[in-house]
Write a protein that holds these residues in place. Structure first.
Motif, PDB file in Angstrom:
ATOM      1  N   GLU A 127      41.790 -11.678 -26.000  1.00  0.00           N
ATOM      2  CA  GLU A 127      41.512 -12.722 -26.938  1.00  0.00           C
ATOM      3  C   GLU A 127      39.836 -12.682 -27.377  1.00  0.00           C
ATOM      4  N   SER A 128      39.061 -12.472 -25.886  1.00  0.00           N
ATOM      5  CA  SER A 128      37.819 -12.315 -26.433  1.00  0.00           C
ATOM      6  C   SER A 128      37.194 -11.362 -27.189  1.00  0.00           C
ATOM      7  N   TYR A 129      37.579 -10.053 -26.700  1.00  0.00           N
ATOM      8  CA  TYR A 129      37.085  -8.648 -27.402  1.00  0.00           C
ATOM      9  C   TYR A 129      37.758  -8.780 -28.725  1.00  0.00           C
ATOM     10  N   VAL A 189      37.942 -11.281 -30.766  1.00  0.00           N
ATOM     11  CA  VAL A 189      37.141 -12.445 -31.624  1.00  0.00           C
ATOM     12  C   VAL A 189      35.861 -11.452 -31.813  1.00  0.00           C
ATOM     13  N   LEU A 190      35.116 -10.908 -30.828  1.00  0.00           N
ATOM     14  CA  LEU A 190      33.975 -10.041 -31.053  1.00  0.00           C
ATOM     15  C   LEU A 190      34.046  -8.967 -32.013  1.00  0.00           C
ATOM     16  N   ARG A 191      35.180  -8.262 -31.802  1.00  0.00           N
ATOM     17  CA  ARG A 191      35.351  -7.269 -32.992  1.00  0.00           C
ATOM     18  C   ARG A 191      35.478  -8.004 -34.289  1.00  0.00           C
ATOM     19  N   ASP A 192      35.853  -9.091 -34.526  1.00  0.00           N
ATOM     20  CA  ASP A 192      36.103  -9.684 -35.821  1.00  0.00           C
ATOM     21  C   ASP A 192      34.720 -10.209 -36.216  1.00  0.00           C
ATOM     22  N   LEU A 193      33.995 -10.844 -35.238  1.00  0.00           N
ATOM     23  CA  LEU A 193      32.811 -11.288 -35.684  1.00  0.00           C
ATOM     24  C   LEU A 193      31.780 -10.117 -35.978  1.00  0.00           C
ATOM     25  N   ALA A 194      31.661  -8.858 -35.343  1.00  0.00           N
ATOM     26  CA  ALA A 194      31.175  -7.819 -35.664  1.00  0.00           C
ATOM     27  C   ALA A 194      31.440  -7.273 -37.237  1.00  0.00           C
ATOM     28  N   ASP A 195      32.513  -7.372 -37.758  1.00  0.00           N
ATOM     29  CA  ASP A 195      32.732  -6.980 -38.899  1.00  0.00           C
ATOM     30  C   ASP A 195      32.181  -8.094 -39.964  1.00  0.00           C
ATOM     31  N   LYS A 196      31.847  -9.083 -39.463  1.00  0.00           N
ATOM     32  CA  LYS A 196      31.011 -10.276 -40.286  1.00  0.00           C
ATOM     33  C   LYS A 196      29.718 -10.133 -40.538  1.00  0.00           C
ATOM     34  N   VAL A 197      29.045  -9.732 -39.626  1.00  0.00           N
ATOM     35  CA  VAL A 197      27.492  -9.888 -39.455  1.00  0.00           C
ATOM     36  C   VAL A 197      26.883  -8.698 -40.144  1.00  0.00           C
ATOM     37  N   GLY A 198      25.636  -8.835 -40.663  1.00  0.00           N
ATOM     38  CA  GLY A 198      24.968  -7.930 -41.271  1.00  0.00           C
ATOM     39  C   GLY A 198      23.870  -7.288 -40.514  1.00  0.00           C
ATOM     40  N   ASP A 199      23.482  -7.737 -39.459  1.00  0.00           N
ATOM     41  CA  ASP A 199      22.352  -7.353 -38.703  1.00  0.00           C
ATOM     42  C   ASP A 199      22.706  -5.883 -37.852  1.00  0.00           C
ATOM     43  N   PRO A 200      22.275  -4.852 -38.045  1.00  0.00           N
ATOM     44  CA  PRO A 200      22.762  -3.733 -37.299  1.00  0.00           C
ATOM     45  C   PRO A 200      22.656  -3.819 -35.777  1.00  0.00           C
ATOM     46  N   ALA A 201      21.530  -4.502 -35.191  1.00  0.00           N
ATOM     47  CA  ALA A 201      21.333  -4.571 -33.893  1.00  0.00           C
ATOM     48  C   ALA A 201      22.417  -5.646 -33.369  1.00  0.00           C
ATOM     49  N   MET A 202      22.609  -6.716 -34.028  1.00  0.00           N
ATOM     50  CA  MET A 202      23.648  -7.563 -33.651  1.00  0.00           C
ATOM     51  C   MET A 202      24.933  -7.071 -33.489  1.00  0.00           C
ATOM     52  N   VAL A 203      25.429  -6.108 -34.509  1.00  0.00           N
ATOM     53  CA  VAL A 203      26.573  -5.224 -34.467  1.00  0.00           C
ATOM     54  C   VAL A 203      26.513  -4.566 -33.223  1.00  0.00           C
ATOM     55  N   GLN A 204      25.848  -3.758 -32.948  1.00  0.00           N
ATOM     56  CA  GLN A 204      25.724  -2.916 -31.892  1.00  0.00           C
ATOM     57  C   GLN A 204      26.046  -3.684 -30.811  1.00  0.00           C
ATOM     58  N   THR A 205      25.096  -4.906 -30.555  1.00  0.00           N
ATOM     59  CA  THR A 205      25.515  -5.569 -29.377  1.00  0.00           C
ATOM     60  C   THR A 205      26.781  -5.803 -29.249  1.00  0.00           C
ATOM     61  N   LEU A 206      27.344  -6.667 -30.251  1.00  0.00           N
ATOM     62  CA  LEU A 206      28.860  -6.963 -30.168  1.00  0.00           C
ATOM     63  C   LEU A 206      29.636  -5.892 -29.811  1.00  0.00           C
ATOM     64  N   ILE A 209      23.241 -17.055 -35.274  1.00  0.00           N
ATOM     65  CA  ILE A 209      22.972 -17.779 -34.038  1.00  0.00           C
ATOM     66  C   ILE A 209      24.446 -18.225 -33.466  1.00  0.00           C
ATOM     67  N   GLU A 210      25.162 -18.572 -34.286  1.00  0.00           N
ATOM     68  CA  GLU A 210      26.734 -18.960 -33.817  1.00  0.00           C
ATOM     69  C   GLU A 210      27.279 -17.656 -33.556  1.00  0.00           C
ATOM     70  N   VAL A 211      27.302 -16.515 -34.232  1.00  0.00           N
ATOM     71  CA  VAL A 211      27.985 -15.340 -33.672  1.00  0.00           C
ATOM     72  C   VAL A 211      27.342 -15.126 -32.104  1.00  0.00           C
ATOM     73  N   ARG A 212      26.088 -15.096 -31.903  1.00  0.00           N
ATOM     74  CA  ARG A 212      25.221 -14.775 -30.501  1.00  0.00           C
ATOM     75  C   ARG A 212      25.736 -15.895 -29.627  1.00  0.00           C
ATOM     76  N   ASP A 213      25.926 -17.062 -30.102  1.00  0.00           N
ATOM     77  CA  ASP A 213      26.386 -18.085 -28.886  1.00  0.00           C
ATOM     78  C   ASP A 213      27.703 -17.543 -28.661  1.00  0.00           C
ATOM     79  N   GLU A 214      28.713 -17.289 -29.460  1.00  0.00           N
ATOM     80  CA  GLU A 214      30.151 -16.991 -29.180  1.00  0.00           C
ATOM     81  C   GLU A 214      30.308 -15.852 -28.342  1.00  0.00           C
ATOM     82  N   VAL A 215      29.306 -14.931 -28.357  1.00  0.00           N
ATOM     83  CA  VAL A 215      29.155 -13.662 -27.480  1.00  0.00           C
ATOM     84  C   VAL A 215      28.810 -14.087 -26.296  1.00  0.00           C
ATOM     85  N   ASP A 216      27.895 -14.777 -26.084  1.00  0.00           N
ATOM     86  CA  ASP A 216      27.460 -15.424 -24.850  1.00  0.00           C
ATOM     87  C   ASP A 216      28.539 -16.189 -24.115  1.00  0.00           C
ATOM     88  N   ARG A 217      29.233 -17.113 -24.674  1.00  0.00           N
ATOM     89  CA  ARG A 217      30.380 -17.789 -24.292  1.00  0.00           C
ATOM     90  C   ARG A 217      31.531 -17.138 -23.877  1.00  0.00           C
TER      91      ARG A 217
END
Length: 284
Positions: A180-182, A184-201, A145-153
């Motif tokens: 800086e934003s993309y 951060v998003l690339r780094d977050l994508a490397d840390k989450v395990g949900d394939p759908a979330m990775v695709q969104t990032l 959820i924190e990752v998703r919030d960061e994407v939104d922000r």
């Protein structure tokens, strides 16, 4: 941010419940998101009726309300005789044959965003070992959820910048914010395990990278993902040692990437590399 870009948090809750069924002793599991100080149950596993479906739980009531308010796990090994909770939802709990109940909050940056429940059909003390799977699940959900919030922000910041500048922005401050934003998003994508979330990032990262790319300049240079990351950090003013630390590389490896990308761009300095990459639309 466009609502369709963010995968449903309820889907993430349901996914965690499905995974928990194989790793927890609780035969009954349910969960929900907290909105406006109320918990709406939306995920279920092992339930035998519909008594809990769509139930709205006030954060001042019941075992879940106590867990949400105090932001810590709460258990009732003898639920119906417990004196430290209100009993507003006894009928629904009884409808599932639950005698012992555990509620674990999902806390993100100091705010309770969801809760996960585990129920037993008999009276039994609920210790740390029994609760460990639900605690781990709550931690994973909080991170997601924190990752998703960061994407939104991040996307909202860029959208605001575009509005303030009347369209695709080329100001140095805005370009730096996009870069800086993309990253951060690339780094977050490397840390989450949900394939759908990775695709969104990845999709949002691509959108951010393309916001300021000139449409009339053909792409004649292809940088590798690592070369792009190194050059993006250079554009932010980072030195080789700092880039190496951020990307978990050696300084010599960073220098190698720099030599390679400078050769591709046909430039002789870091500053020229950033300028040329921006001219070609490789950087904002």
């Amino acid at each position: 941010m466009n609502e369709t870009m963010r995968p449903s948090d309820d889907d993430a809750l349901s996914g965690e419940l499905r995974a928990l069924r194989a790793s927890t002793p609780f035969p009954v599991l349910f969960a929900g998101s907290v909105v406006s100080q109320r918990l709406l149950l939306s995920g279920f596993a092992g339930t035998r009726s519909r008594t809990l479906r769509g139930l709205i739980i006030d954060t001042r009531c019941g075992l879940g309300g106590r867990a949400i308010a105090e932001q810590r796990p709460e258990s009732a090994p003898d639920y119906f005789n417990s004196s430290h909770i209100t009993h507003d939802y006894d009928a629904q709990v009884a409808g599932e044959g639950i005698e012992s109940l555990l509620a674990v909050p999902v806390v993100v940056r100091g705010v309770t965003r969801a809760a996960i429940y585990g129920g037993l059909p008999r009276r039994r003390p609920i210790g740390d070992v029994m609760a460990s799977a639900l605690l781990a699940s709550a931690h994973r959900l909080a991170r997601e959820i924190e990752v998703r919030d960061e994407v939104d922000r991040r996307v909202l910041l860029i959208e605001r910048a575009r509005v303030e500048h009347g369209g695709p922005a080329r100001g140095a401050a805005v370009s730096e914010a996009i870069t800086e934003s993309y990253l951060v998003l690339r780094d977050l994508a490397d840390k989450v395990g949900d394939p759908a979330m990775v695709q969104t990032l990845r999709s949002v990262e691509h959108t951010l990278r393309s916001l300021t790319a000139p449409a009339d300049v053909p792409a004649r240079v292809a940088l590798s993902p690592r070369e792009f990351e190194v050059l993006s950090h250079v554009a932010l003013g980072c030195r080789n040692a700092e880039i190496a630390d951020r990307l978990s590389l050696s300084v010599e490896t960073v220098k190698t990437y720099m030599r390679n990308l400078m050769a591709k761009l046909e430039v002789a300095s870091r500053q020229q590399a950033v300028f040329e990459a921006r001219r070609l639309g490789l950087l904002p």
